[in-house]
Design a protein around this motif. Structure first.
Motif, mmCIF file in Angstrom:
data_model
loop_
_atom_site.group_PDB
_atom_site.id
_atom_site.type_symbol
_atom_site.label_atom_id
_atom_site.label_comp_id
_atom_site.label_asym_id
_atom_site.label_seq_id
_atom_site.Cartn_x
_atom_site.Cartn_y
_atom_site.Cartn_z
ATOM 1 N N SER A 74 91.095 -21.741 64.817
ATOM 2 C CA SER A 74 91.239 -23.021 65.762
ATOM 3 C C SER A 74 89.924 -22.810 66.732
ATOM 4 O O SER A 74 89.297 -21.786 67.057
ATOM 5 N N LEU A 75 89.703 -23.761 67.568
ATOM 6 C CA LEU A 75 89.047 -24.100 68.517
ATOM 7 C C LEU A 75 87.294 -23.976 68.284
ATOM 8 O O LEU A 75 86.593 -24.054 69.142
ATOM 9 N N THR A 76 86.924 -23.776 66.983
ATOM 10 C CA THR A 76 85.530 -23.563 66.831
ATOM 11 C C THR A 76 85.061 -24.511 65.828
ATOM 12 O O THR A 76 85.883 -25.192 65.045
ATOM 13 N N HIS A 77 83.919 -25.143 65.867
ATOM 14 C CA HIS A 77 83.347 -26.048 65.037
ATOM 15 C C HIS A 77 81.840 -25.160 64.441
ATOM 16 O O HIS A 77 81.072 -25.827 63.711
ATOM 17 N N ARG A 116 83.333 -16.953 65.774
ATOM 18 C CA ARG A 116 83.478 -18.312 66.174
ATOM 19 C C ARG A 116 82.111 -18.408 67.187
ATOM 20 O O ARG A 116 82.241 -18.076 68.301
ATOM 21 N N LEU A 119 82.044 -20.397 70.468
ATOM 22 C CA LEU A 119 82.687 -19.831 71.626
ATOM 23 C C LEU A 119 81.752 -18.601 71.945
ATOM 24 O O LEU A 119 81.960 -18.117 73.209
ATOM 25 N N ILE A 132 87.080 -13.989 72.548
ATOM 26 C CA ILE A 132 87.556 -15.255 71.747
ATOM 27 C C ILE A 132 86.603 -15.627 70.656
ATOM 28 O O ILE A 132 87.118 -16.294 69.608
ATOM 29 N N PHE A 136 89.659 -12.946 66.900
ATOM 30 C CA PHE A 136 90.708 -13.709 66.507
ATOM 31 C C PHE A 136 91.293 -13.289 65.023
ATOM 32 O O PHE A 136 90.993 -12.323 64.471
#
Length: 233
Positions: A74-77, A116, A119, A132, A136
């Motif tokens: 989650s939260l990453t591209h 990530r 992040l 973060i 993960f």
């Protein structure tokens, strides 16, 4: 002894040729430990080694002959692959000298330090910890551990990673800026190493992004290969 809830199960990694498994204590990682990778990340030279950690339950086991499923976090591209030699510590110690380091090594494995990157980069800009970006769930894929006596001359081993059959990373363990023995010396000066510790020793140049549907295959001479696919959670 009673607990307020059931303790988490022991995280362990299989050992080639044995039924007994390797219980994981901590995961240490070495940053920018190949010169060409350091350069592609905007650094150069033989800087002093630095370390970061992942939770022990970040392990994602990749069994021989199988393709593991790596959930896209989650939260990453911008999820990046980093193929690495992993050192498994069998005998702990503090202030271990490089000349004595081999006595503390149980074996070696092929691993991936998944990152990530977006992040991580944002944390760097803000001068904040990388946790973060690095620590993960399932961020530490690893294959089975090969006992040191059966791993061959690991210092001369080739290390590579392919994504969808196309080569992304290839180098030799001999190109580590800080070799395995030196890493153990430096690491054990900062922490007391314990049996069960895993050390991800750094990645060569060629790191890059992967997306859902990609298949990764990484290998190190003498340690076999691992394969996994990236999947949407």
């Amino acid at each position: 002894m009673s607990y307020v809830f059931e303790p988490a199960p022991i995280v362990s990694v299989p050992v080639l040729g044995r039924t007994a498994r390797f219980p994981v204590h901590r995961i240490y990682c070495v940053g920018r430990n190949y010169e060409d990778h350091a350069k592609e990340m905007g650094h150069s030279g033989r800087e002093a080694p630095f370390f970061f950690m992942k939770p022990f339950d970040a392990v994602l086991l990749v069994n021989p002959g199988e393709t593991a499923r790596l959930p896209y976090p989650s939260l990453t591209h911008n999820l990046h692959h980093e193929i690495e030699l992993v050192v498994a510590i069998g005998t702990g110690g503090k202030n271990i000298k490089a000349v004595d380091a081999a006595q503390h090594i149980f074996g070696y494995a092929v691993g991936l330090d998944m990152t990530r990157r977006d992040l991580q980069n944002e944390m760097k800009k803000q001068g904040r910890p990388w946790c973060i970006g690095k620590g993960f769930d399932a961020s530490a894929p690893i294959g089975p551990i090969t006992p040191a006596a059966k791993a061959g001359d690991i210092a001369q081993a080739e290390i590579y990673l392919q994504v969808n059959g196309q080569e992304r990373q290839r180098s030799q363990v001999s190109k580590l800026i800080w070799n395995v023995a030196e890493v153990i010396e430096q690491l054990s000066a900062a922490w007391t190493l314990q049996a069960g510790d895993l050390i991800y020793t750094g990645t060569p140049e060629g790191v890059g992004a992967v997306v859902a549907g990609d298949t990764l295959q990484g290998a190190i001479t003498g340690l076999g290969s691992i394969m996994l696919t990236v999947e949407v959670q």
